[in-house]
Design a protein around this motif. Structure first.
Motif, PDB file in Angstrom:
ATOM      1  N   ARG A  13      -8.815  -6.660   7.587  1.00 49.01           N
ATOM      2  CA  ARG A  13      -9.508  -5.471   8.078  1.00 49.01           C
ATOM      3  C   ARG A  13     -10.979  -5.581   7.704  1.00 49.01           C
ATOM      4  NH1 ARG A  13      -5.140  -2.661   9.578  1.00 49.01           N
ATOM      5  NH2 ARG A  13      -3.461  -2.172   8.122  1.00 49.01           N
ATOM      6  N   LYS A  50      -0.707  12.394   3.197  1.00 51.64           N
ATOM      7  CA  LYS A  50      -1.533  12.773   4.332  1.00 51.64           C
ATOM      8  C   LYS A  50      -0.637  13.453   5.358  1.00 51.64           C
ATOM      9  CE  LYS A  50      -1.607   8.017   6.196  1.00 51.64           C
ATOM     10  NZ  LYS A  50      -1.093   7.123   5.132  1.00 51.64           N
ATOM     11  N   ARG A  82       7.816  -2.675   2.706  1.00 52.44           N
ATOM     12  CA  ARG A  82       7.979  -2.749   4.162  1.00 52.44           C
ATOM     13  C   ARG A  82       8.325  -4.169   4.574  1.00 52.44           C
ATOM     14  NH1 ARG A  82       3.215   1.323   6.310  1.00 52.44           N
ATOM     15  NH2 ARG A  82       4.012   3.076   5.120  1.00 52.44           N
ATOM     16  N   SER A  94       6.098   3.751   8.832  1.00 51.30           N
ATOM     17  CA  SER A  94       4.937   4.460   9.368  1.00 51.30           C
ATOM     18  C   SER A  94       4.601   4.130  10.811  1.00 51.30           C
ATOM     19  CB  SER A  94       3.745   4.204   8.451  1.00 51.30           C
ATOM     20  OG  SER A  94       2.678   5.029   8.814  1.00 51.30           O
ATOM     21  N   HIS A  95       3.443   3.536  11.011  1.00 54.53           N
ATOM     22  CA  HIS A  95       2.941   3.274  12.363  1.00 54.53           C
ATOM     23  C   HIS A  95       3.442   1.945  12.925  1.00 54.53           C
ATOM     24  CE1 HIS A  95       0.555   1.448   9.317  1.00 54.53           C
ATOM     25  NE2 HIS A  95       0.077   0.578  10.200  1.00 54.53           N
ATOM     26  N   ARG A 120     -11.005  -6.221   3.555  1.00 58.31           N
ATOM     27  CA  ARG A 120      -9.794  -6.250   2.731  1.00 58.31           C
ATOM     28  C   ARG A 120      -8.605  -6.728   3.550  1.00 58.31           C
ATOM     29  NH1 ARG A 120      -6.756  -1.814   3.547  1.00 58.31           N
ATOM     30  NH2 ARG A 120      -5.376  -2.088   1.781  1.00 58.31           N
ATOM     31  N   GLU A 133      -8.608   9.244   4.774  1.00 57.45           N
ATOM     32  CA  GLU A 133      -8.777   7.800   4.912  1.00 57.45           C
ATOM     33  C   GLU A 133      -9.210   7.500   6.331  1.00 57.45           C
ATOM     34  OE1 GLU A 133      -6.115   5.136   2.436  1.00 57.45           O
ATOM     35  OE2 GLU A 133      -4.697   6.531   3.325  1.00 57.45           O
ATOM     36  N   ASP A 169       2.375  11.229   9.247  1.00 57.11           N
ATOM     37  CA  ASP A 169       1.299  11.500   8.298  1.00 57.11           C
ATOM     38  C   ASP A 169      -0.097  11.164   8.831  1.00 57.11           C
ATOM     39  OD1 ASP A 169       1.701   8.782   8.170  1.00 57.11           O
ATOM     40  OD2 ASP A 169       1.964   8.680   5.992  1.00 57.11           O
ATOM     41  N   ARG A 170      -0.174  10.503   9.977  1.00 61.65           N
ATOM     42  CA  ARG A 170      -1.504  10.198  10.539  1.00 61.65           C
ATOM     43  C   ARG A 170      -1.850  11.149  11.676  1.00 61.65           C
ATOM     44  NH1 ARG A 170      -2.641   3.785  10.541  1.00 61.65           N
ATOM     45  NH2 ARG A 170      -1.708   3.351   8.521  1.00 61.65           N
ATOM     46  N   SER A 181      -4.667  -6.143   4.573  1.00 64.81           N
ATOM     47  CA  SER A 181      -3.696  -5.059   4.657  1.00 64.81           C
ATOM     48  C   SER A 181      -2.570  -5.247   3.663  1.00 64.81           C
ATOM     49  CB  SER A 181      -3.120  -5.032   6.066  1.00 64.81           C
ATOM     50  OG  SER A 181      -1.881  -4.366   6.088  1.00 64.81           O
ATOM     51  N   GLY A 182      -2.070  -4.130   3.145  1.00 65.08           N
ATOM     52  CA  GLY A 182      -0.898  -4.165   2.273  1.00 65.08           C
ATOM     53  C   GLY A 182       0.299  -3.490   2.919  1.00 65.08           C
ATOM     54  N   THR A 183       0.302  -3.394   4.251  1.00 61.31           N
ATOM     55  CA  THR A 183       1.447  -2.768   4.925  1.00 61.31           C
ATOM     56  C   THR A 183       2.077  -3.652   5.988  1.00 61.31           C
ATOM     57  OG1 THR A 183      -0.002  -1.726   6.561  1.00 61.31           O
ATOM     58  CG2 THR A 183       0.589  -0.406   4.639  1.00 61.31           C
ATOM     59  N   THR A 195       0.833  -1.206   0.000  1.00 60.76           N
ATOM     60  CA  THR A 195       0.000   0.000   0.000  1.00 60.76           C
ATOM     61  C   THR A 195       0.869   1.258   0.000  1.00 60.76           C
ATOM     62  OG1 THR A 195      -1.561  -1.224   1.381  1.00 60.76           O
ATOM     63  CG2 THR A 195      -1.942   1.122   1.170  1.00 60.76           C
ATOM     64  N   SER A 219      -8.132   5.389   8.184  1.00 64.64           N
ATOM     65  CA  SER A 219      -6.993   4.949   8.980  1.00 64.64           C
ATOM     66  C   SER A 219      -6.232   6.122   9.573  1.00 64.64           C
ATOM     67  CB  SER A 219      -6.071   4.127   8.085  1.00 64.64           C
ATOM     68  OG  SER A 219      -5.717   4.896   6.942  1.00 64.64           O
TER      69      SER A 219
HETATM   70  C1  VG1 Z   1      -2.851   1.161   5.844  1.00 65.55           C
HETATM   71  C2  VG1 Z   1      -4.122   1.969   5.867  1.00 65.55           C
HETATM   72  C3  VG1 Z   1      -4.166   2.912   4.674  1.00 65.55           C
HETATM   73  C4  VG1 Z   1      -2.905   3.773   4.669  1.00 65.55           C
HETATM   74  C5  VG1 Z   1      -1.670   2.896   4.702  1.00 65.55           C
HETATM   75  C6  VG1 Z   1      -0.401   3.696   4.824  1.00 65.55           C
HETATM   76  O1  VG1 Z   1      -2.826   0.353   4.685  1.00 65.55           O
HETATM   77  O2  VG1 Z   1      -5.246   1.140   5.873  1.00 65.55           O
HETATM   78  O3  VG1 Z   1      -5.332   3.679   4.727  1.00 65.55           O
HETATM   79  O4  VG1 Z   1      -2.869   4.578   3.514  1.00 65.55           O
HETATM   80  O5  VG1 Z   1      -1.725   2.024   5.826  1.00 65.55           O
HETATM   81  O6  VG1 Z   1      -0.421   4.505   5.965  1.00 65.55           O
HETATM   82  P1  VG1 Z   1      -3.219  -1.202   4.706  1.00 65.55           P
HETATM   83  O7  VG1 Z   1      -2.951  -1.702   3.320  1.00 65.55           O
HETATM   84  O8  VG1 Z   1      -2.387  -1.825   5.765  1.00 65.55           O
HETATM   85  O9  VG1 Z   1      -4.670  -1.260   5.081  1.00 65.55           O
HETATM   86  V1  VG1 Z   1       1.001   4.926   6.732  1.00 65.55           V
HETATM   87  O10 VG1 Z   1       0.634   6.107   7.841  1.00 65.55           O
HETATM   88  O11 VG1 Z   1       1.359   3.288   7.243  1.00 65.55           O
HETATM   89  O12 VG1 Z   1       2.064   5.326   5.538  1.00 65.55           O
END
Ligand code: VG1
Ligand code: CO
Length: 542
Positions: free
Chosen positions: A495, A375, A21, A112-113, A483, A362, A280-281, A485-487, A17, A364
């Motif tokens: 999710r 973001k 990572r 990210s998080h 869905r 989003e 970014d969140r 997750s892609g992270t 996403t 999230s």
């Molecule tokens: C998650 C969130 C998505 C966000 C992405 C990157 O992705 O759901 O809304 O854009 O993280 O955010 P996924 O594929 O895990 O649902 V960040 O703040 O990790 O760059």
């Protein structure tokens, strides 16, 4: 000074996403980071002599990969690298620096998080010249290169001093170490009424911001305390740590629990907020009220003209598909466009570039605008503060009034983290197979109206992205979305996004999980979550 190193492909470098990572030990394999960075450069054309921005969220392994990226940029022919001092740039600040200095693109190092540390997560992402995450056609090309890579180029020179601002030379390329905060802080001053916010804070409005030992610490200190005069100590955990103090730098009700408790307490400040690892969140909590990210998007959009940067009005609003429809109601009332995109900020770039959308969000905890192409956590905090300073009402009053005007979209996301990948894929496949048979099916009092796997047709470049999440829409406007997750970096994360619209203001006081109980049950009945994952409860509820 430049050498070419032979290498062999890794098979697992498909960007998700938001970039590539993986766990740190994966990145520490010989040539792993080098392969990916060379594949980025091999996917690009026309960057000779141009500028590349490099920065990261300061997590473990950040400095090492920054040195590699700088030396590879030099060997591959970039003319200049702008890098944040200490290797630090928040994701939105990196986006701004790319735009402001008209760089060719940027490399953002972050997971990210996700937690940081020797056994935790790391990430590499490429952003294009508009400052935003590379679109799918670029990430697909990068992935294709990772599968065939045979060599990479790197300058054979000593490490760059990342801690002194100013220019250095690396194998014929200029490296400029910049202040990571000042360009961003200046941009914020152009968007928001700092005088009004300063006066509101001086008048006794109390705020608390939890930087979660991540990248926003220095930004929040400078902007909230130094420039806006918030009381010293308003910014918590402001020193970025490579392991985020051992926590998940994820601003949600689980990982920012202490902030939540404080905001629900008797002596709560008026406004509480937090941001994630790379800045970014955003998490927004008023005294006694958590504002869901989907609601926050709608409320910010409805009140945006109170901030100078948006006084002329919004061109449109964009939200990711799983984000609640609260923003749609605002767009409808304002008579502006509303766009529904797949998850991930990269899908907003075209809409922002084309001037179709001004504010995006989003579910999230991501909100942002056309000021950058990512973001932006602090931006959302400042827009809230600007609105609160002008309206001089509490967060809870603003939220209530909003729901009375537009109705309330009860909304929650249930995450099942680190479940077995085969089980998660099996669950999604089984849902997909059922799709055509679902319309008309009854689950208790709920009747399924439509069911599909979301496809996005980009209105600007007409690209199509399929399989972006399974939507089950019920009669009356409620819905459940599934869905994967892609992270994530281990196993799969399922999710489940649950939403119900309630127009009746006398029913706006129900606990969210209670208001959604029948939909939560229907989700399990449809997907067999408990049975297939072996989990009786979600890991995280937001
Ligand atoms: C998650 C969130 C998505 C966000 C992405 C990157 O992705 O759901 O809304 O854009 O993280 O955010 P996924 O594929 O895990 O649902 V960040 O703040 O990790 O760059
Ligand atoms: Co982030």
């Amino acid at each position: 000074m430049t050498k070419t190193v032979n290498t062999t492909p890794y098979t697992d470098q498909k960007p998700g996403t938001s970039g590539l990572r993986k766990k740190v030990p994966v990145f520490q394999q010989p040539n792993y980071a080098e392969n990916f960075i060379q594949s980025i450069f091999d996917s690009l054309e026309g960057f000779a002599g141009k500028t590349l921005v490099i920065g990261g969220d300061g997590r473990f392994y950040n400095r090492e990969v920054i040195q590699i990226a700088i030396k590879m940029a030099a060997a591959n022919g970039f003319g200049r690298v702008l890098v944040g001092r200490g290797g630090i740039l928040s994701t939105p600040a990196a986006s701004h620096v790319i735009r402001k200095y008209e760089a060719f693109g940027g490399i953002v190092l972050s997971a990210s998080h996700n937690p940081g540390g020797p056994a935790e997560d790391f990430g590499i992402k490429y952003n294009i010249g508009n400052g935003g995450p590379a679109p799918e056609k670029v990430t697909d090309a990068i992935y294709a290169h990772t599968k065939t890579i045979e060599r990479y180029k790197i300058a054979d020179v000593a490490d760059v001093n990342l801690d002194a601002e100013g220019e250095q030379e690396v194998a014929g390329m200029t490296v400029q170490v910049i202040n990571p905060v000042s360009d961003y802080a200046e941009l914020m001053e152009t968007l928001f009424d700092f005088t009004a916010i300063r006066a509101h804070l001086a008048g006794g409005f109390r705020i608390v911001f939890d930087a979660m030992s991540a990248v926003t610490g220095p930004y929040a200190k400078e902007i909230l305390e130094n420039r806006l005069g918030a009381a010293k100590g308003s910014v918590l955990n402001f020193v970025p740590l490579p392991d985020f103090g051992g926590h998940h730098p994820d601003p949600n009700l689980v990982h920012a629990r202490a902030l939540y408790e404080e905001m629900m307490g008797e002596n709560a400040p008026d406004f509480g907020a937090a941001s994630d690892g790379d800045g970014d969140r955003n998490l927004i909590i008023g005294k006694g009220i958590f504002v869901t990210p989907s609601d926050s998007l709608a409320m910010l959009a409805a009140n945006a003209t109170l901030a100078p940067g948006y006084a002329k009005g919004l061109a449109g609003i964009a939200r990711s598909m799983p984000t609640s429809g609260a923003a749609d109601r605002v767009a409808e009332k304002l008579g502006i466009g509303i766009y529904e995109t797949p998850t991930g900020w990269k899908f907003f770039g075209n809409l922002l570039d084309a001037g179709l959308a001004t504010i995006c969000g989003e579910e999230s905890a991501g909100t942002g605008s056309s000021h950058v192409r990512e973001k932006d956590g602090l931006w959302a905090v400042l827009l809230w503060l600007n609105i609160l300073a002008v309206r001089k009402e509490s967060v809870v009053d603003i939220a209530r009034e909003h729901w009375t005007t537009y109705g309330r979209n009860y909304y929650s996301r249930h995450d099942y983290e680190e479940v077995d990948s085969a089980a998660a894929n099996g669950l999604m496949d089984a849902l997909r197979e059922q799709l055509t048979t679902l319309p008309g099916r009854k689950l208790g009092d709920l009747t399924i109206e439509t069911a599909d796997d979301f496809s996005y047709h980009d209105p600007v470049d007409h690209s199509v992205s399929n399989n972006q999440g399974i939507r089950i829409l019920f009669e009356g406007g409620s819905r459940v979305v599934f869905r994967l997750s892609g992270t994530g970096t281990s196993g799969a994360t399922l999710r489940v996004y649950i939403e119900r619209f309630e127009p009746d203001a006398t029913k706006h006081d129900v606990d969210t999980q209670v208001a959604l109980a029948d939909l939560i049950e229907a989700a399990d009945a449809l997907a067999g979550i408990k049975e297939r994952t072996g989990r009786t409860e979600p890991t995280v509820i937001t």
